[in-house]
Structures are given as C-alpha cells and as structure tokens.
Design an enzyme around this catalytic site. Structure first.
Site, short mmCIF file in Angstrom:
data_model
loop_
_atom_site.label_atom_id
_atom_site.label_comp_id
_atom_site.label_asym_id
_atom_site.label_seq_id
_atom_site.Cartn_x
_atom_site.Cartn_y
_atom_site.Cartn_z
CE1 TYR A 157 13.14 5.26 11.58
CE2 TYR A 157 12.08 3.75 10.05
CZ TYR A 157 12.23 4.24 11.32
OH TYR A 157 11.47 3.73 12.35
CG ASP A 158 14.51 7.54 2.12
OD1 ASP A 158 15.18 6.53 2.44
OD2 ASP A 158 13.69 7.55 1.19
CG ASP B 216 8.42 -6.22 6.41
OD1 ASP B 216 7.61 -5.30 6.26
OD2 ASP B 216 8.82 -6.58 7.53
CG HIS C 132 -2.04 -0.95 1.17
ND1 HIS C 132 -2.11 -2.08 1.95
CD2 HIS C 132 -3.14 -0.97 0.39
CE1 HIS C 132 -3.21 -2.74 1.66
NE2 HIS C 132 -3.86 -2.10 0.72
CG ASN C 133 5.36 2.83 1.01
OD1 ASN C 133 5.50 3.72 0.19
ND2 ASN C 133 6.06 2.76 2.12
CG ASN D 244 6.85 7.32 -0.98
OD1 ASN D 244 7.11 8.28 -1.69
ND2 ASN D 244 6.09 7.42 0.11
CE LYS D 245 7.80 -0.76 1.45
NZ LYS D 245 7.30 -2.01 2.07
CE LYS E 155 15.30 4.95 -0.97
NZ LYS E 155 13.97 5.01 -0.37
NE ARG F 250 11.12 -1.07 -1.03
CZ ARG F 250 11.51 -0.03 -0.29
NH1 ARG F 250 12.04 1.03 -0.85
NH2 ARG F 250 11.34 -0.04 1.02
P1 ITT Z 1 3.73 -2.08 2.94
O1 ITT Z 1 3.80 -3.01 4.11
O2 ITT Z 1 2.32 -1.79 2.46
O3 ITT Z 1 4.62 -2.50 1.79
P2 ITT Z 1 5.01 -0.17 4.76
O4 ITT Z 1 5.22 1.31 4.64
O5 ITT Z 1 4.29 -0.70 5.96
O6 ITT Z 1 4.31 -0.64 3.39
P3 ITT Z 1 7.39 -1.80 5.47
O7 ITT Z 1 6.60 -2.51 6.50
O8 ITT Z 1 8.22 -2.61 4.52
O9 ITT Z 1 6.42 -0.84 4.60
O10 ITT Z 1 8.41 -0.73 6.02
C1 ITT Z 1 8.56 -0.38 7.33
C2 ITT Z 1 9.01 1.04 7.46
O11 ITT Z 1 10.41 1.10 7.17
C3 ITT Z 1 8.36 2.05 6.51
O12 ITT Z 1 7.15 2.52 6.99
C4 ITT Z 1 9.42 3.14 6.49
O13 ITT Z 1 9.29 3.97 7.61
C5 ITT Z 1 10.71 2.34 6.60
N1 ITT Z 1 11.30 2.14 5.26
C6 ITT Z 1 11.15 1.07 4.43
N2 ITT Z 1 11.82 1.26 3.29
C7 ITT Z 1 12.38 2.49 3.37
C8 ITT Z 1 13.16 3.27 2.51
O14 ITT Z 1 13.49 2.85 1.30
N3 ITT Z 1 13.55 4.46 2.93
C9 ITT Z 1 13.22 4.93 4.15
N4 ITT Z 1 12.47 4.28 5.03
C10 ITT Z 1 12.05 3.05 4.65
#
Ligand code: ITT
Length: 190
Positions: free
Chosen positions: A150-151, A68, A8-9, A11-12, A171, A177
C-alpha cells in the site's frame, strides 16, 4: 547475535537489514530455503505474527521473529487490517488492493489511516510482542515507484509524499515496521 526473520517478503528483509545495528545478523526464510507456506489463520495482527514466529521456532529451534502488518483505514472501520494482503482477493495483488481502497473512499472526506506492525519474537523460548504505528492519510491516486503493498497510496503524517515517493532510507526512518523493530532491538540491548 543471530536471529531468523520469519518472512517470505523480500521487501521487509531489505528494510530490516538497513536497520540492523552492528553485531546483528538476520537470516530470512529465503536464506534458510524454507519454502513451506505458513497459514496466517489468526484474526489479529498479534495472532498472525505469533503463528509465523512459533512455526519457524518449532522448525529451526533458533531465536526468531516475525511481523504481521496491516493498513487500518479509519473511515472503513479499520479495514483492511489483518486482511491487508488479500483485501481484493486471494491473488494478493497490491494494485488490486490499493484500487479497492481508493474506490471505497470515493466521496468520503475522512482519508485518515495508519500502518500498524506487530512483531512477535521467540527469544530463549519466551514470546514477546512489539508494536509500531505510523499515522497518515490515503492519497487520491497511487503515486511513486518505491516500496511495496500500500506504499503508493499512503502519505505519512508531516509528509506531502507517499511512502512510494520516499526513498527506502526515508521510509524506514519513520515506518511502522522500523518503530516496532527499534523496540525489539532496545529489548535485546537491555
Ligand atoms: P510475510 O507474511 O511472509 O511476512 P506478507 O507480505 O504476507 O509477508 P503481511 O502479512 O505482514 O506480509 O502483510 C500484509 C500486507 O500488508 C502486505 O502484503 C502488504 O500488502 C501490506 N503491507 C505490510 N507492510 C507494508 C508496508 O511497509 N508498506 C506497504 N504495504 C505493507
């Protein structure tokens, strides 16, 4: 080739779309209008990635993957790790999370950290895991406007700027990722 990205993210999704080789199409949970929350109840990145990928495979019966990811700070014993999204509480606010890390590192010399991604993929009903890591350090203050999570406080190795000060293209050349996703693509090509 079509794959569902179980996230649901947005940005990903943006990051992965920039990395897609020709001939690949990725559909996100937003594209599929899948709004249900997936409970990330695992105690490792691997478990949570598998929970997300399996949930979406069971819902759509299509090849899919989920990632994750977490920030692992060495002086904090690898925290926040799997708890990265809700490190400062269930409101899941990035600013609170980054401030908590900066506060915990006050007065400590060792600011080394790494981002780690685990991608779980269900492909032709078989499960696969791919890992990507980028090492770096935590900045003294949040810097930059790009990216998410945390970027603003993560300076990747061989760089002087945080991930948030780099462009998205910069990035994803080096990110955790991207590294995991490149392995997935190599697997699909082989
Ligand atoms: P989904 O589970 O829907 O994929 P999420 O935002 O909950 O989305 P995660 O559980 O994988 O994603 O990530 C946990 C947290 O880690 C996320 O909310 C960010 O705060 C941090 N994070 C993950 N990838 C990151 C990135 O590339 N840069 C900065 N922070 C990141």
């Amino acid at each position: 080739m079509e794959l569902i990205f179980a996230t649901h993210n947005e940005n990903k999704v943006k990051e992965i779309n920039k990395l897609l080789p020709p001939g690949y199409l990725v559909k996100s949970l937003t594209d599929l209008k899948y709004d249900a929350k997936i409970e990330e109840s695992g105690s490792t990145l691997e478990e949570n990635a598998l929970i997300k990928a399996r949930t979406i495979f069971n819902a759509f019966k299509e090849n899919c993957f989920a990632d994750d990811s977490g920030l692992e700070v060495y002086a904090l014993g690898g925290k926040p790790g799997v708890y990265s999204a809700r490190y400062a509480g269930n409101q899941k606010k990035s600013e609170d999370n980054t401030n908590k890390i900066l506060h915990e590192l006050q007065g400590l010399n060792n600011r080394e950290a790494q981002f780690r991604t685990v991608i779980a993929m269900v492909y032709n009903k078989t499960e696969y895991l791919f890992e990507g890591i980028i090492k770096g350090k935590i900045s003294e203050t949040p810097l930059g406007q790009n990216g998410f999570g945390y970027d603003p406080i993560f300076i990747p190795e061989k760089e002087t700027l945080t991930f948030s000060q780099l462009t998205l293209s910069e990035k994803i050349k080096i990110s955790h990722r991207s590294r995991a996703f490149q392995k997935l693509v190599e697997f699909l090509k082989s």
